[in-house]
Design a protein around this motif. Structure first.
Motif, short mmCIF file in Angstrom:
data_model
loop_
_atom_site.label_atom_id
_atom_site.label_comp_id
_atom_site.label_asym_id
_atom_site.label_seq_id
_atom_site.Cartn_x
_atom_site.Cartn_y
_atom_site.Cartn_z
N GLU A 13 0.82 -1.22 0.00
CA GLU A 13 0.00 0.00 0.00
C GLU A 13 0.85 1.26 0.00
N GLY A 14 2.08 1.18 -0.53
CA GLY A 14 2.92 2.36 -0.62
C GLY A 14 3.47 2.85 0.70
N ILE A 15 3.43 2.00 1.74
CA ILE A 15 3.91 2.41 3.06
C ILE A 15 5.43 2.44 3.06
N ALA A 16 6.01 3.59 3.43
CA ALA A 16 7.46 3.74 3.42
C ALA A 16 8.07 3.52 4.78
N GLU A 17 7.28 3.65 5.85
CA GLU A 17 7.79 3.44 7.19
C GLU A 17 6.67 2.94 8.09
N VAL A 18 7.07 2.19 9.11
CA VAL A 18 6.10 1.62 10.05
C VAL A 18 6.63 1.81 11.46
N GLU A 19 5.76 1.67 12.42
CA GLU A 19 6.14 1.82 13.82
C GLU A 19 6.43 0.46 14.45
N LEU A 20 7.54 0.36 15.12
CA LEU A 20 7.86 -0.84 15.89
C LEU A 20 7.05 -0.79 17.17
N ALA A 21 6.10 -1.72 17.31
CA ALA A 21 5.16 -1.67 18.44
C ALA A 21 5.61 -2.52 19.62
N GLN A 22 6.19 -3.71 19.35
CA GLN A 22 6.44 -4.64 20.46
C GLN A 22 7.51 -5.64 20.06
N TRP A 23 8.50 -5.83 20.93
CA TRP A 23 9.45 -6.94 20.77
C TRP A 23 8.93 -8.14 21.55
N HIS A 24 9.08 -9.32 20.97
CA HIS A 24 8.76 -10.56 21.66
C HIS A 24 10.02 -11.33 22.04
N VAL A 25 11.19 -10.78 21.70
CA VAL A 25 12.46 -11.42 22.04
C VAL A 25 13.42 -10.35 22.51
N LYS A 26 14.55 -10.79 23.07
CA LYS A 26 15.60 -9.86 23.46
C LYS A 26 16.94 -10.45 23.03
N LEU A 37 8.82 -12.51 16.23
CA LEU A 37 9.90 -11.72 16.80
C LEU A 37 9.42 -10.36 17.27
N ALA A 38 8.54 -9.74 16.49
CA ALA A 38 8.11 -8.38 16.80
C ALA A 38 6.75 -8.12 16.17
N ASP A 39 6.07 -7.09 16.68
CA ASP A 39 4.86 -6.57 16.06
C ASP A 39 5.18 -5.19 15.53
N VAL A 40 4.74 -4.90 14.31
CA VAL A 40 4.89 -3.56 13.76
C VAL A 40 3.51 -3.04 13.41
N MET A 41 3.38 -1.72 13.46
CA MET A 41 2.08 -1.09 13.31
C MET A 41 2.06 -0.23 12.06
N THR A 42 1.10 -0.51 11.17
CA THR A 42 0.87 0.36 10.03
C THR A 42 -0.29 1.29 10.38
N ASP A 43 -0.73 2.08 9.43
CA ASP A 43 -1.86 2.97 9.68
C ASP A 43 -3.15 2.20 9.92
N LYS A 44 -3.18 0.92 9.50
CA LYS A 44 -4.45 0.19 9.54
C LYS A 44 -4.44 -1.03 10.43
N ALA A 45 -3.27 -1.63 10.67
CA ALA A 45 -3.30 -2.91 11.39
C ALA A 45 -1.95 -3.21 12.01
N MET A 46 -1.98 -4.15 12.96
CA MET A 46 -0.78 -4.70 13.57
C MET A 46 -0.34 -5.90 12.73
N VAL A 47 0.96 -5.99 12.48
CA VAL A 47 1.50 -7.05 11.65
C VAL A 47 2.60 -7.79 12.42
N ASP A 48 2.52 -9.14 12.43
CA ASP A 48 3.55 -9.97 13.05
C ASP A 48 4.76 -10.06 12.13
N ILE A 49 5.95 -10.05 12.72
CA ILE A 49 7.18 -10.31 11.97
C ILE A 49 7.75 -11.63 12.50
N PRO A 50 7.62 -12.73 11.74
CA PRO A 50 8.13 -14.02 12.20
C PRO A 50 9.59 -14.22 11.81
N SER A 51 10.23 -15.16 12.47
CA SER A 51 11.61 -15.49 12.14
C SER A 51 11.63 -16.52 11.01
#
Length: 429
Positions: A13-26, A37-51
Motif C-alpha cells: 500500500e505504498g507504506i514507506a515506514e512503520v512503527e515498531l510496536a512490540q518486541w517478543h524477544v531480546k 519476533l516483533a509486532d509492527v504497526m501500520t496505519d491500519k493494522a498490527m503485523v507480526d514479523i516471524p523469524s
C-alpha cells in the motif's frame, strides 16, 4: 557461524515506514523458525514479523514506539552456516543491543509466547514478591499457558509482578507470588490496603494506542460532532431473537442483537442515503454509497479496532451474525487483514452489558455517522394506560453536522426505532 539479517519488510500500500510496536524477544534469546519476533504497526493494522530461521538474537534494530523505514535492519540473528549478511549490509552500522524496553501500552497477541518461558524454573526463579497494583481492566503481559496456570491456581494476574521482557509474567512469577502468600500467612502479616503508595508508572503511547489517540483527536478536531439519543422498546425483537435461536440455533448458530441492528441500518439507510456516506473534507466531496459496509467497533488486547462487515445489504441475519463473529475473533487475535479493517461507510459501536445509559461515540472518519448501542434494561412503561414491564434500550448516535442535518439524523434514528419495535418490518420488501 553466520549472521542472518531481517529487514523491515515492505507491507504494501505504498507504506514507506512503520512503527515498531512490540518486541517478543531480546538479545541472547534462542529463536526458532516461524516464532514471532516483533509486532509492527501500520496505519491500519498490527503485523507480526516471524523469524525465517533458527538461531540466536544478536541485536535489535529499534525501541518500541520508534518509526522505522522499510528496508532498515530490524533484527540480526546468529545462524548455522553463512547467513545472508551481504557486503552492502555490513556497511550499515548495526545498532547496539538495546536494553529491555519499558512496559508498552500495546498488549501482545496472546499466541506469541517468548522462548524465555522454556527455561528451567530453577534457573531463573524470581524472589518472592508482594502483590502489584494494576487497574482492574489492565491486561498484564502473559502467554496463554501462564494465563491458564494462573486460572487453575486462582491467581489474579493483575496482582502478579512479571520478571520477563517488558514485565511479562512467567510461570515462575506465579510460583513466587504463591510463595509470598504462604510466607505472609505464616507470619500473620499481609499487605495493607491502606498503606501509603508513592509509586509511579510511565506508559509510552505507542503502536495501536497511539493510532487510536491520533484518530480520535483528528475526528474531534475536524468533524462537527453532534449526538442524538433515543430509547427503543426492544421487547418484540428480543422475543423474535429468542424464538429464532430456539428453533434454528442448533443448525444455523445463535443470534445476538447485532445482526438485527445491522439489518435495521440497511433498511433505514434506503431513505437516508446522505448518512451512508464518507466526506473528504480536503477535496470538499461527499460520496454516498449504495453498498452498506458496516464497521463494528471491537475491543481487542491492543485497543479499539473496527472490522468491516461488507455488503451488509446482501446478508441474512445468520450471514451477518457469522461474519460479525469471524471478524471479531480475527480482530481480537490480531489476525484481521488490512482490508478487513478499512472501507466502512457507517459504524456500529456497542459496549454490550456495560453499555450504560447514554454515550457520545466519536465518528470514524471519514464516515458521517456512528450508531451507539447502550445496554438493555427492564423498565416499567405506560402502554395504553397500563403499566407493563418492557425491555428498553437507548441508541446514542453521533453525526457530522457538516454533512448531516439534525432533523435527518433524528428521523434516521426514529426509522431504526420503528423497525426494531415492529421487527417484522425488517423483512418486508
Amino acid at each position: 557461524m553466520g549472521t542472518h539479517v531481517i529487514k523491515m519488510p515492505d507491507i504494501g500500500e505504498g507504506i514507506a515506514e512503520v512503527e515498531l510496536a512490540q518486541w517478543h524477544v531480546k538479545v541472547g534469546d534462542l529463536v526458532v523458525e516461524d516464532q514471532v519476533l516483533a509486532d509492527v504497526m501500520t496505519d491500519k493494522a498490527m503485523v507480526d514479523i516471524p523469524s525465517p530461521v533458527h538461531g540466536k538474537v544478536l541485536s535489535l534494530g529499534g525501541q518500541p514506539g520508534e518509526v522505522m523505514a522499510v528496508g532498515s535492519i530490524l533484527i540480526s540473528i546468529e545462524v548455522e552456516g553463512a547467513g545472508n549478511l551481504k557486503a552492502s549490509d555490513q556497511l550499515v552500522k548495526e545498532p547496539a543491543p538495546i536494553k529491555e524496553a519499558a512496559p508498552a501500552a500495546v498488549a501482545p497477541k496472546v499466541e506469541a509466547a517468548p522462548v524465555l518461558e522454556s527455561k528451567p524454573v530453577a534457573a531463573c526463579r524470581p524472589a518472592p514478591q508482594a502483590p502489584v497494583a494494576r487497574d482492574a481492566d489492565e491486561r498484564p503481559l502473559a502467554s496463554p499457558a501462564v494465563r491458564k496456570h494462573a486460572l487453575d491456581l486462582g491467581i489474579q494476574l493483575r496482582l502478579v509482578q512479571g520478571s520477563g521482557p517488558a514485565g511479562r509474567i512467567l510461570h515462575e512469577d506465579l510460583d513466587a507470588y504463591l510463595a509470598q502468600g504462604t510466607q505472609n500467612a505464616r507470619s500473620g502479616s499481609a499487605p495493607s490496603g491502606y498503606a501509603e503508595r508513592h509509586d509511579e508508572e510511565q506508559i509510552p503511547v505507542i503502536g495501536m494506542r497511539r493510532k487510536i489517540a491520533q484518530r480520535m483527536q483528528e475526528a474531534t478536531q475536524r468533524a462537527a460532532h453532534f449526538s442524538y439519543v433515543e430509547e427503543i422498546d426492544v421487547t418484540a425483537v428480543e422475543e423474535l431473537r429468542a424464538h429464532l435461536n430456539e428453533k434454528y440455533g442448533a443448525t444455523r448458530g445463535k443470534l445476538t442483537l447485532l445482526p438485527f441492528l445491522v439489518r435495521a441500518l440497511v433498511v433505514a439507510l434506503r431513505d437516508f442515503p446522505q448518512i451512508n456516506a464518507r466526506y473528504d473534507d480536503e477535496a470538499q466531496v461527499i460520496t454516498r454509497h449504495g453498498a452498506v459496509h458496516v464497521g463494528v467497533a471491537t475491543q481487542s488486547d491492543v485497543g479499539l479496532m473496527v472490522p468491516v462487515v461488507r455488503h451488509a445489504e446482501a446478508r441474512s441475519l445468520w450471514d451477518s451474525a457469522a461474519e460479525i463473529a469471524r471478524l471479531a475473533t480475527a480482530a481480537r487475535s490480531g489476525k484481521a487483514a488490512r482490508d478487513e479493517l478499512s472501507g466502512s461507510t457507517i459504524t456500529l459501536t456497542s459496549l454490550g452489558a456495560l453499555g450504560g445509559i447514554v454515550s457520545t461515540p466519536v465518528l470514524n472518519l471519514p464516515e458521517v455517522a456512528i450508531v451507539g448501542v447502550n445496554k438493555i434494561v427492564e423498565r416499567p412503561m405506560v402502554i395504553k394506560g397500563q403499566i407493563v414491564v418492557r425491555k428498553m434500550m437507548n441508541l446514542s448516535s453521533s453525526f457530522d453536522h457538516r454533512v448531516v442535518d439534525g432533523m435527518d439524523a433524528a428521523l434516521f434514528i426514529q426509522a431504526i426505532r420503528g423497525l426494531l419495535e415492529q421487527p417484522a418490518s425488517l423483512f418486508v420488501e
